[in-house]
Design a protein around this motif. Structure first.
Motif, PDB file in Angstrom:
ATOM      1  N   TYR A 186       0.808  -1.208   0.000  1.00  0.00           N
ATOM      2  CA  TYR A 186       0.000   0.000   0.000  1.00  0.00           C
ATOM      3  C   TYR A 186       0.851   1.272   0.000  1.00  0.00           C
ATOM      4  O   TYR A 186       0.424   2.310  -0.506  1.00  0.00           O
ATOM      5  N   TYR A 187       2.059   1.196   0.529  1.00  0.00           N
ATOM      6  CA  TYR A 187       3.025   2.294   0.428  1.00  0.00           C
ATOM      7  C   TYR A 187       3.303   2.577  -1.045  1.00  0.00           C
ATOM      8  O   TYR A 187       3.219   3.715  -1.501  1.00  0.00           O
TER       9      TYR A 187
ATOM     10  N   LEU B 180       0.010   3.778  -3.086  1.00  0.00           N
ATOM     11  CA  LEU B 180      -0.293   5.194  -2.910  1.00  0.00           C
ATOM     12  C   LEU B 180       0.747   6.057  -3.626  1.00  0.00           C
ATOM     13  O   LEU B 180       0.407   7.053  -4.271  1.00  0.00           O
TER      14      LEU B 180
ATOM     15  N   LEU C  34       2.014  10.798   3.186  1.00  0.00           N
ATOM     16  CA  LEU C  34       0.851   9.930   3.394  1.00  0.00           C
ATOM     17  C   LEU C  34       1.174   8.469   3.065  1.00  0.00           C
ATOM     18  O   LEU C  34       0.512   7.566   3.574  1.00  0.00           O
ATOM     19  N   CYS C  35       2.190   8.258   2.246  1.00  0.00           N
ATOM     20  CA  CYS C  35       2.615   6.890   1.917  1.00  0.00           C
ATOM     21  C   CYS C  35       3.107   6.135   3.149  1.00  0.00           C
ATOM     22  O   CYS C  35       3.147   4.905   3.148  1.00  0.00           O
TER      23      CYS C  35
ATOM     24  N   LEU D 217       1.578   6.004   6.010  1.00  0.00           N
ATOM     25  CA  LEU D 217       0.472   5.465   6.812  1.00  0.00           C
ATOM     26  C   LEU D 217       0.429   3.938   6.834  1.00  0.00           C
ATOM     27  O   LEU D 217       0.300   3.349   7.910  1.00  0.00           O
ATOM     28  N   PRO D 218       0.539   3.246   5.687  1.00  0.00           N
ATOM     29  CA  PRO D 218       0.524   1.775   5.766  1.00  0.00           C
ATOM     30  C   PRO D 218       1.761   1.190   6.450  1.00  0.00           C
ATOM     31  O   PRO D 218       1.687   0.118   7.057  1.00  0.00           O
TER      32      PRO D 218
ATOM     33  N   SER E 118      -4.460   4.110  11.884  1.00  0.00           N
ATOM     34  CA  SER E 118      -3.617   4.418  10.723  1.00  0.00           C
ATOM     35  C   SER E 118      -4.135   3.719   9.465  1.00  0.00           C
ATOM     36  O   SER E 118      -4.085   4.290   8.371  1.00  0.00           O
ATOM     37  N   THR E 119      -4.676   2.514   9.618  1.00  0.00           N
ATOM     38  CA  THR E 119      -5.260   1.809   8.472  1.00  0.00           C
ATOM     39  C   THR E 119      -6.500   2.545   7.975  1.00  0.00           C
ATOM     40  O   THR E 119      -6.674   2.732   6.762  1.00  0.00           O
TER      41      THR E 119
ATOM     42  N   PHE F 277      -5.483   5.686   6.235  1.00  0.00           N
ATOM     43  CA  PHE F 277      -4.897   5.341   4.935  1.00  0.00           C
ATOM     44  C   PHE F 277      -5.979   5.077   3.895  1.00  0.00           C
ATOM     45  O   PHE F 277      -5.907   5.582   2.773  1.00  0.00           O
TER      46      PHE F 277
END
Length: 187
Positions: free
Chosen positions: A95-96, A99, A116-117, A119-120, A162-163, A166
């Motif tokens: 997910y990093y 995004l 924001l990347c 967050l995962p 955090s999930t 995200f």
């Protein structure tokens, strides 16, 4: 920030992102359909700690572990937790990069939005810390401490917050990308 952008730039081919996304979700589906239900067979309907986004307290953990019995606790420790030690890495990385890939499509990767990347990654680290806490509690049962439960529950909360943030960000980015594509078609 430059290192973050450089890593994403180096690793965001569409095929790589798609492959990691598929692998991540295959592992997640396996947990949801095999290891979690197998463990929950012993729980008399109580949710496993991994599945409690708002956290839990000492009484809940005592009751759950008691209901699980020795076989259920061993199933949790030897079946669910090993798979859940693979998943956070896959989730965080997949997910990093996803995004990052989408932000690059929006020409926003080299902006303040690239943080924001992370967050995962935060969710993945919290998941690992949650898993370690669950392992410690399972191995020490029936000797459970308030500190172990509260700290593990805190990591569960951090993971879920955090999930959630995200996925809200991901939806917003997908909407922005959709608008960009639609605007391009109307020009």
């Amino acid at each position: 920030m430059k290192r973050l952008t450089k890593f994403i730039d180096k690793n965001i081919s569409g095929k790589k992102v798609l492959g990691l996304f598929i692998l991540t979700n295959v592992v997640y589906t396996f947990m949801l359909t095999v290891t979690i239900p197998k463990t929950m067979e012993f729980s008399n309907g109580m949710k496993l700690l991994d599945m409690m986004p708002t956290g839990y307290d000492l009484d809940y953990v005592r009751e759950l572990f008691s209901l699980l019995g020795e076989n259920g606790r061993l199933t949790y420790l030897n079946n669910q937790i090993p798979v859940d030690m693979i998943y956070p890495l896959l989730f965080g990385l997949s997910y990093y990069l996803l995004l990052g890939y989408l932000l690059k499509k929006l020409n926003k990767l080299n902006s303040v939005y690239n943080f924001l990347c992370l967050l995962p990654i935060i969710a993945g680290i919290a998941d690992y810390l949650e898993n370690i806490g669950i392992i410690v509690m399972l191995k020490n049962y029936p000797e459970l401490t308030e500190v172990a439960v509260k700290s593990t529950s805190s990591f569960s909360l951090i993971k879920s917050i955090s999930t959630s943030i995200f996925f809200i960000v991901l939806i917003a980015v997908l909407i922005a990308l959709g608008i960009k594509v639609l605007n391009r078609k109307t020009i």
